[in-house]
Design an enzyme around this catalytic site. Structure first.
Site, PDB file in Angstrom:
ATOM      1  N   GLY A  92      -2.265  35.484  48.635  1.00 28.54           N
ATOM      2  CA  GLY A  92      -1.262  34.721  49.379  1.00 28.54           C
ATOM      3  C   GLY A  92      -0.476  33.826  48.441  1.00 28.54           C
ATOM      4  N   HIS A  93       0.676  33.353  48.902  1.00 29.78           N
ATOM      5  CA  HIS A  93       1.517  32.559  47.988  1.00 29.78           C
ATOM      6  C   HIS A  93       0.989  31.152  47.766  1.00 29.78           C
ATOM      7  CE1 HIS A  93       3.175  31.423  51.876  1.00 29.78           C
ATOM      8  NE2 HIS A  93       3.786  32.581  52.012  1.00 29.78           N
ATOM      9  N   LYS A 152      14.071  41.166  54.802  1.00 31.84           N
ATOM     10  CA  LYS A 152      12.749  41.744  55.039  1.00 31.84           C
ATOM     11  C   LYS A 152      12.832  43.208  55.474  1.00 31.84           C
ATOM     12  CE  LYS A 152      10.720  37.787  54.282  1.00 31.84           C
ATOM     13  NZ  LYS A 152      10.021  37.570  52.984  1.00 31.84           N
ATOM     14  N   LYS A 206      11.129  44.013  44.815  1.00 36.31           N
ATOM     15  CA  LYS A 206      12.247  43.961  45.750  1.00 36.31           C
ATOM     16  C   LYS A 206      13.443  43.219  45.156  1.00 36.31           C
ATOM     17  CE  LYS A 206      11.481  42.588  50.093  1.00 36.31           C
ATOM     18  NZ  LYS A 206      11.467  41.659  51.251  1.00 36.31           N
ATOM     19  N   ASN A 235      11.345  31.894  48.064  1.00 28.45           N
ATOM     20  CA  ASN A 235      11.143  33.330  47.910  1.00 28.45           C
ATOM     21  C   ASN A 235      12.357  33.980  47.259  1.00 28.45           C
ATOM     22  OD1 ASN A 235       8.642  33.210  49.243  1.00 28.45           O
ATOM     23  ND2 ASN A 235       9.611  33.451  51.243  1.00 28.45           N
ATOM     24  N   LEU A 290       9.242  32.940  44.014  1.00 28.21           N
ATOM     25  CA  LEU A 290       8.120  33.845  44.275  1.00 28.21           C
ATOM     26  C   LEU A 290       8.635  35.273  44.239  1.00 28.21           C
ATOM     27  CD1 LEU A 290       6.351  31.983  47.219  1.00 28.21           C
ATOM     28  CD2 LEU A 290       6.016  31.703  44.768  1.00 28.21           C
ATOM     29  N   ASN A 291       8.103  36.062  43.315  1.00 28.92           N
ATOM     30  CA  ASN A 291       8.661  37.392  43.043  1.00 28.92           C
ATOM     31  C   ASN A 291       7.543  38.434  42.994  1.00 28.92           C
ATOM     32  OD1 ASN A 291      10.948  39.107  42.260  1.00 28.92           O
ATOM     33  ND2 ASN A 291       9.972  39.200  40.256  1.00 28.92           N
ATOM     34  N   GLY A 292       6.587  38.329  43.917  1.00 24.93           N
ATOM     35  CA  GLY A 292       5.441  39.228  43.867  1.00 24.93           C
ATOM     36  C   GLY A 292       5.545  40.445  44.751  1.00 24.93           C
ATOM     37  N   ASP A 303      13.620  36.815  47.805  1.00 25.11           N
ATOM     38  CA  ASP A 303      14.448  37.610  48.710  1.00 25.11           C
ATOM     39  C   ASP A 303      15.221  36.746  49.703  1.00 25.11           C
ATOM     40  OD1 ASP A 303      12.481  36.792  50.464  1.00 25.11           O
ATOM     41  OD2 ASP A 303      11.951  38.794  51.174  1.00 25.11           O
TER      42      ASP A 303
END
Length: 472
Positions: free
Chosen positions: A191-192, A369, A102, A220, A88-90, A222
């Site tokens: 949302g994911h 985060k 990020k 994710n 997930l890279n949003g 990150d």
């Protein structure tokens, strides 16, 4: 409902994305709160752990053979060739002062999140497919970065899913909100949980299945602890489960995050996010001795069973509603109150009666985060391994709390750390108050607090500081 349909049609969303939103909107219109009260659930007391699964697998065969869910035997290499890694890279990282994805932030050894993810997958050398779920905000920067550093990946077929968008709903009229000053603010991320309609609506799910892919590991971008584990893959394949969630033991630091529980009505595993908890149950929600496990957002999917379930449900997954009360302009508290309807990827655990969960070490949950997280990650408290994993070098994770007034954004933090992060390998806790300059050749051990109340940047003299408070 008709106004919502027109809004969705005008945005040319996929049929799957449209169905997913209308499902949630129907719940909102019907008065559903999306709340899960404490009396409707019970805590999950025990779960299998990754360590136990590894020990069991070694005692069972001691080799490379594992089951493949249908009773057949296959090798780990064959399983990997049937697996995709979906990141997930949003996120733009706006809370850290970033204006690009990020995942393009340098985190270790001069490498970005994206570099390390690509290197991790390349090191498997087994045909694992890499997929990114970008948002409209992160897509162009991410692809350009891959073209520069990983052209072989940038040109890969079916590399990217683009996250959809959802209309904000006027909290008074229950119609799609209108904001002529900036029409972009009429929309929000879904949302994911959008991963499921995106996979189906783009046709990627069918294409992956047609090419023989069977499993997906989702996490994710990150979270550098979320590396594909062949032990977890082997267990998941053998279990025959449609869905498996990696959970970790909750601590006081995790008490506001979503937790795993069971619905009393049918004993089904479900995920309760903070936004789903009634106000009167917040103390129970945050009781980490009762609700012991939190969702790391590292998930395993059986793609064929996912497709079957979505077909069975008319082209969607009936994920629980997360209703967030906001204003149409998040920077203007006097602007129109709206509902943002979202879904969580992990909530899909309740859609599969054969869903499972496994307890993993904290090392598989290392998200970045905040700049405090980044400050620690860039230090010697973490090593970069030969296969491009980031692992803890010391005995414990250093707890770092930097003063948000001076370190909240990456550029400000880097100006105050011209020598990079100090040595934290023997640090338990570091608290920094005020603008402190870390110039290099500095080690923090035990529990330390560095205080600068002058209001102007002051350098911490090089040296070793252990279990002390330093006032500059």
């Amino acid at each position: 409902m008709e106004a919502v349909r027109e809004k969705l049609q005008g945005a040319e969303l996929s049929e799957a994305a449209t169905k997913a939103f209308l499902h949630n909107y129907g719940k909102l219109e019907g008065g559903e709160s999306g709340l899960i009260p404490e009396h409707d659930i019970e805590a999950v007391s025990t779960l299998p752990s990754l360590a136990e699964l590894v020990e069991q697998r070694q005692s069972d065969d001691g080799g490379d053979g594992v089951g493949d869910g249908d009773g057949s035997a296959t090798t780990t290499r064959e399983l990997l060739s049937k697996t995709i890694v979906l990141k997930l890279n949003g996120g733009l990282g706006t809370s850290m002062g970033l204006e690009k994805a990020k995942s393009l932030l340098k985190v270790k050894g001069g490498r970005t999140f994206l570099d390390l993810i690509a290197d991790q997958i390349s090191s498997l050398s087994s045909g694992v497919r890499f997929v990114l779920m970008n948002s409209f905000s992160t897509h162009e920067d991410t692809i350009e970065a891959l073209r520069q550093s990983r052209p072989e990946i940038a040109n890969q077929e079916d590399l990217v899913l683009i996250q959809s968008k959802s209309p904000k709903i006027d909290a008074t009229t229950m119609e799609p909100v209108s904001h002529p000053k900036n029409p972009d603010l009429e929309w929000c991320p879904p949302g994911h949980g959008d991963i499921y309609p995106s996979l189906l609506g783009t046709g990627m799910l069918d294409r992956l299945l047609d090419k023989g892919f069977k499993y997906a590991f989702v996490s994710n971008s990150d979270n550098l602890g979320a590396v594909l584990s062949t032990d977890l893959l082997g267990h998941f394949a053998s279990s025959g489960s449609a869905f498996m969630m990696e959970v970790a033991e909750r601590t006081e630091a995790d008490k506001k995050g979503g937790h795993l529980c069971r619905r009393k009505e049918d004993n089904q595993l479900i995920l309760r996010e903070s936004a789903m908890c009634p106000e009167e149950d917040k103390s129970k929600f945050q009781d980490v001795s009762t609700h012991r496990y939190f969702n790391t957002n590292n998930l395993w999917l059986d793609l064929a069973q996912l497709k079957h379930k979505m077909d069975e449900c008319g082209g969607m997954l009936p994920l629980p509603l997360i209703k967030n009360k906001k204003t149409v302009d998040p920077r203007d508290s006097s602007s129109t109150p709206v509902y943002q309807l979202e879904t969580a990827m992990g909530s899909a655990i309740e859609c599969f009666p054969n869903a499972a969960a496994v307890v993993v070490p904290r090392s598989r949950f290392s998200p970045v985060k905040t700049c405090s997280d980044l400050f620690a990650l860039r230090s010697d408290a973490y090593n970069l391994t030969a296969d491009f994993r980031v692992e803890l070098a010391g005995a414990a994770v250093p707890v770092v709390k930097l003063d948000d007034a001076h370190y909240k954004h990456v550029d400000k933090m880097e100006r105050l750390c011209p020598g990079g992060s100090p040595s934290l390998i023997e640090c338990k806790r570091l608290t920094v108050r005020g603008p402190v300059i870390f110039a290099g050749s500095t080690a923090i051990k035990g529990e330390c607090e560095i205080v600068n109340d002058t209001g102007e940047p002051e350098e911490l003299p090089p040296g070793t500081y252990e279990d002390q408070t330093v006032e500059l």
